[in-house]
Design a protein around this motif. Structure first.
Motif, PDB file in Angstrom:
ATOM      1  N   ARG A 120       7.155  55.781  45.599  1.00 22.51           N
ATOM      2  CA  ARG A 120       6.004  54.928  45.891  1.00 22.51           C
ATOM      3  C   ARG A 120       4.762  55.599  45.340  1.00 22.51           C
ATOM      4  NH1 ARG A 120       8.590  53.813  51.358  1.00 22.51           N
ATOM      5  NH2 ARG A 120       9.501  51.739  51.086  1.00 22.51           N
ATOM      6  N   ALA A 121       3.935  54.792  44.663  1.00 22.49           N
ATOM      7  CA  ALA A 121       2.737  55.322  44.014  1.00 22.49           C
ATOM      8  C   ALA A 121       1.520  54.499  44.405  1.00 22.49           C
ATOM      9  CB  ALA A 121       2.905  55.310  42.493  1.00 22.49           C
ATOM     10  N   ASP A 122       0.378  55.131  44.331  1.00 18.02           N
ATOM     11  CA  ASP A 122      -0.896  54.467  44.600  1.00 18.02           C
ATOM     12  C   ASP A 122      -1.761  54.633  43.357  1.00 18.02           C
ATOM     13  OD1 ASP A 122      -3.076  53.262  45.687  1.00 18.02           O
ATOM     14  OD2 ASP A 122      -3.585  54.894  47.064  1.00 18.02           O
ATOM     15  N   ASP A 123      -2.056  53.517  42.674  1.00  8.95           N
ATOM     16  CA  ASP A 123      -2.776  53.563  41.394  1.00  8.95           C
ATOM     17  C   ASP A 123      -2.041  54.462  40.397  1.00  8.95           C
ATOM     18  OD1 ASP A 123      -4.752  51.848  42.283  1.00  8.95           O
ATOM     19  OD2 ASP A 123      -6.025  53.488  43.021  1.00  8.95           O
ATOM     20  N   ASP A 124      -0.704  54.304  40.369  1.00 11.12           N
ATOM     21  CA  ASP A 124       0.176  55.022  39.450  1.00 11.12           C
ATOM     22  C   ASP A 124       0.282  56.519  39.760  1.00 11.12           C
ATOM     23  OD1 ASP A 124       1.998  54.699  37.310  1.00 11.12           O
ATOM     24  OD2 ASP A 124       0.593  55.720  35.966  1.00 11.12           O
ATOM     25  N   VAL A 125      -0.257  56.952  40.882  1.00 16.80           N
ATOM     26  CA  VAL A 125      -0.135  58.358  41.294  1.00 16.80           C
ATOM     27  C   VAL A 125       0.963  58.457  42.351  1.00 16.80           C
ATOM     28  CG1 VAL A 125      -1.277  60.322  42.372  1.00 16.80           C
ATOM     29  CG2 VAL A 125      -2.533  58.869  40.766  1.00 16.80           C
ATOM     30  N   ARG A 148      25.078  66.467  37.387  1.00 13.98           N
ATOM     31  CA  ARG A 148      24.619  65.211  36.795  1.00 13.98           C
ATOM     32  C   ARG A 148      24.508  64.105  37.840  1.00 13.98           C
ATOM     33  NH1 ARG A 148      28.099  64.898  31.095  1.00 13.98           N
ATOM     34  NH2 ARG A 148      26.945  66.543  29.999  1.00 13.98           N
ATOM     35  N   ASN A 149      25.215  64.271  38.966  1.00 14.41           N
ATOM     36  CA  ASN A 149      25.192  63.250  40.004  1.00 14.41           C
ATOM     37  C   ASN A 149      24.551  63.787  41.291  1.00 14.41           C
ATOM     38  OD1 ASN A 149      25.916  60.559  40.835  1.00 14.41           O
ATOM     39  ND2 ASN A 149      27.467  61.478  42.150  1.00 14.41           N
ATOM     40  N   ASP A 150      23.703  64.802  41.163  1.00 12.60           N
ATOM     41  CA  ASP A 150      23.098  65.445  42.325  1.00 12.60           C
ATOM     42  C   ASP A 150      21.765  64.775  42.639  1.00 12.60           C
ATOM     43  OD1 ASP A 150      22.279  67.070  44.324  1.00 12.60           O
ATOM     44  OD2 ASP A 150      22.489  68.948  43.236  1.00 12.60           O
ATOM     45  N   GLY A 151      21.822  63.674  43.396  1.00 11.92           N
ATOM     46  CA  GLY A 151      20.616  62.926  43.711  1.00 11.92           C
ATOM     47  C   GLY A 151      19.619  63.723  44.529  1.00 11.92           C
ATOM     48  N   ALA A 152      20.116  64.576  45.439  1.00 10.76           N
ATOM     49  CA  ALA A 152      19.214  65.388  46.270  1.00 10.76           C
ATOM     50  C   ALA A 152      18.382  66.323  45.395  1.00 10.76           C
ATOM     51  CB  ALA A 152      20.020  66.179  47.288  1.00 10.76           C
ATOM     52  N   ARG A 153      19.002  66.870  44.367  1.00 11.13           N
ATOM     53  CA  ARG A 153      18.267  67.780  43.468  1.00 11.13           C
ATOM     54  C   ARG A 153      17.222  67.006  42.670  1.00 11.13           C
ATOM     55  NH1 ARG A 153      19.307  69.684  38.192  1.00 11.13           N
ATOM     56  NH2 ARG A 153      21.230  68.448  38.141  1.00 11.13           N
ATOM     57  N   PHE A 154      17.569  65.807  42.212  1.00 10.22           N
ATOM     58  CA  PHE A 154      16.606  64.994  41.471  1.00 10.22           C
ATOM     59  C   PHE A 154      15.416  64.599  42.348  1.00 10.22           C
ATOM     60  CE2 PHE A 154      20.529  63.479  38.983  1.00 10.22           C
ATOM     61  CZ  PHE A 154      20.406  64.525  38.082  1.00 10.22           C
ATOM     62  N   ALA A 155      15.720  64.232  43.610  1.00  7.95           N
ATOM     63  CA  ALA A 155      14.644  63.842  44.523  1.00  7.95           C
ATOM     64  C   ALA A 155      13.711  65.024  44.786  1.00  7.95           C
ATOM     65  CB  ALA A 155      15.242  63.348  45.837  1.00  7.95           C
ATOM     66  N   GLU A 156      14.277  66.201  44.930  1.00  9.39           N
ATOM     67  CA  GLU A 156      13.444  67.386  45.153  1.00  9.39           C
ATOM     68  C   GLU A 156      12.545  67.660  43.945  1.00  9.39           C
ATOM     69  OE1 GLU A 156      13.910  72.055  46.573  1.00  9.39           O
ATOM     70  OE2 GLU A 156      15.667  70.907  45.969  1.00  9.39           O
ATOM     71  N   LYS A 157      13.096  67.493  42.739  1.00 11.50           N
ATOM     72  CA  LYS A 157      12.282  67.673  41.533  1.00 11.50           C
ATOM     73  C   LYS A 157      11.134  66.672  41.493  1.00 11.50           C
ATOM     74  CE  LYS A 157      15.235  69.884  38.087  1.00 11.50           C
ATOM     75  NZ  LYS A 157      15.796  69.752  36.711  1.00 11.50           N
ATOM     76  N   LEU A 158      11.440  65.429  41.850  1.00  9.24           N
ATOM     77  CA  LEU A 158      10.387  64.404  41.878  1.00  9.24           C
ATOM     78  C   LEU A 158       9.326  64.730  42.918  1.00  9.24           C
ATOM     79  CD1 LEU A 158      12.391  61.071  41.457  1.00  9.24           C
ATOM     80  CD2 LEU A 158      10.541  61.884  39.981  1.00  9.24           C
ATOM     81  N   SER A 159       9.741  65.280  44.042  1.00  6.80           N
ATOM     82  CA  SER A 159       8.786  65.592  45.107  1.00  6.80           C
ATOM     83  C   SER A 159       7.788  66.654  44.661  1.00  6.80           C
ATOM     84  CB  SER A 159       9.524  66.071  46.357  1.00  6.80           C
ATOM     85  OG  SER A 159      10.070  67.365  46.170  1.00  6.80           O
ATOM     86  N   LEU A 160       8.194  67.520  43.744  1.00  7.93           N
ATOM     87  CA  LEU A 160       7.282  68.540  43.240  1.00  7.93           C
ATOM     88  C   LEU A 160       6.174  67.934  42.385  1.00  7.93           C
ATOM     89  CD1 LEU A 160       9.873  71.309  42.214  1.00  7.93           C
ATOM     90  CD2 LEU A 160       8.522  71.175  44.312  1.00  7.93           C
ATOM     91  N   CYS A 161       6.379  66.678  41.976  1.00  7.46           N
ATOM     92  CA  CYS A 161       5.394  65.994  41.132  1.00  7.46           C
ATOM     93  C   CYS A 161       4.476  65.079  41.941  1.00  7.46           C
ATOM     94  CB  CYS A 161       6.109  65.176  40.060  1.00  7.46           C
ATOM     95  SG  CYS A 161       7.121  66.157  38.937  1.00  7.46           S
ATOM     96  N   ILE A 162       4.586  65.108  43.266  1.00  6.36           N
ATOM     97  CA  ILE A 162       3.692  64.287  44.091  1.00  6.36           C
ATOM     98  C   ILE A 162       2.246  64.708  43.826  1.00  6.36           C
ATOM     99  CG2 ILE A 162       2.926  63.897  46.474  1.00  6.36           C
ATOM    100  CD1 ILE A 162       5.832  63.857  47.331  1.00  6.36           C
ATOM    101  N   GLY A 163       1.415  63.703  43.566  1.00  3.01           N
ATOM    102  CA  GLY A 163       0.026  63.967  43.200  1.00  3.01           C
ATOM    103  C   GLY A 163      -0.233  63.783  41.720  1.00  3.01           C
ATOM    104  N   SER A 164       0.850  63.704  40.918  1.00  6.88           N
ATOM    105  CA  SER A 164       0.708  63.448  39.480  1.00  6.88           C
ATOM    106  C   SER A 164       1.109  62.001  39.193  1.00  6.88           C
ATOM    107  CB  SER A 164       1.573  64.408  38.674  1.00  6.88           C
ATOM    108  OG  SER A 164       2.938  64.247  39.004  1.00  6.88           O
TER     109      SER A 164
END
Length: 261
Positions: free
Chosen positions: A147-152, A76-92
């Protein structure tokens, strides 16, 4: 002679009464086994064994429960895991990226205004609910900014401030760590195991590459002065290392120079 009886003859009555012929061996008698009644000492040993078994089972169950609680707390406090999950969504979109996180929320700003100001500009952020103390200043254990560009979504940054708790210059080591001694044909896990450091910062870029920054310090054997270094290493989206380097941190200038100059 007719009618003469041999001395060895046995009358029929005597045969049936004794159940055997004279001179025939007796069948062994079967003795009924007597059940042994356990002594008082045996009972005490058995009771002590049961108590010991119950204690062992109880301690094992308690250890499993504690381990499970710690494991759940870390996830529940694993920030590295959350960041990795977010990185998989780059482009969305940020909205789709947010849906990919079940146990965490994204906010426009955190509860730590000084950190937010240092990391601006960003489109969304989230921080640990637990705190770390760096040089007497309370900060979150970790921080993630998007950081997003035009919400992407096109960039994800992860900071682990617990790395700076012992000293703001990073993890303490005994001597200089030469990253060039580590093969460039290595995975992230192998590289970090070789240098023995956790990343202070991870930057996930738009091309799905990631750059990790490691901070450490040591006492110089000759000058006896504290010396700090930063190691940077970059991997592509397939996990292949692209580059790694290090640089010495000039923290003495910021410490000794006056603001009047």
């Amino acid at each position: 002679m007719a009618g003469k009886q041999y001395q060895d003859d046995i009358p029929m009555d005597d045969y049936y009464e004794n159940g055997m012929l004279r001179g025939e061996p007796e069948e062994p008698k079967q003795h009924k086994s007597k059940s042994r009644i356990p002594s008082g000492r045996t009972k005490k040993r058995a009771a002590a064994g049961k108590r010991l078994l119950i204690a062992v089972v109880g301690l094992t169950a308690l250890a499993l429960i504690v381990s499970l609680i710690v494991f759940i707390g870390k996830r529940r406090n694993d920030g590295a895991r959350f960041a990795e999950k977010l990185s998989l969504c780059i482009g969305s979109t940020l909205q789709d990226a947010h849906k990919n996180l079940k146990n965490i929320e994204l906010y426009s700003q955190s509860d730590y205004a000084p950190i937010d100001n240092l990391l601006q500009p960003f489109s969304a952020c989230t921080t640990s609910k637990k705190e770390a103390v760096v040089q007497g200043v309370r900060v979150p254990e970790w921080n993630i900014i998007c950081r997003a560009d035009d919400d992407v979504l096109n960039e994800v940054w992860y900071y682990d401030y617990t790395v700076l708790e012992s000293t703001p210059y990073g993890t303490k080591r005994k001597a200089y760590l030469d990253p060039n001694q580590v093969s460039t044909d290595t995975t992230i896990e192998q590289f970090e195991e070789s240098i023995g450091l956790k990343p202070y910062c991870i930057h996930y870029a738009a091309d799905h590459s990631q750059t990790r920054e490691y901070r450490y310090c040591f006492e110089d054997a000759e000058t006896k002065n504290l010396t700090a270094y930063i190691i940077s290493a970059t991997w592509n989206g397939s996990g292949g290392m692209l580059d790694h380097s290090d640089r010495r941190v000039d923290f003495l200038t910021s410490l000794l120079r006056t603001s009047l100059e």
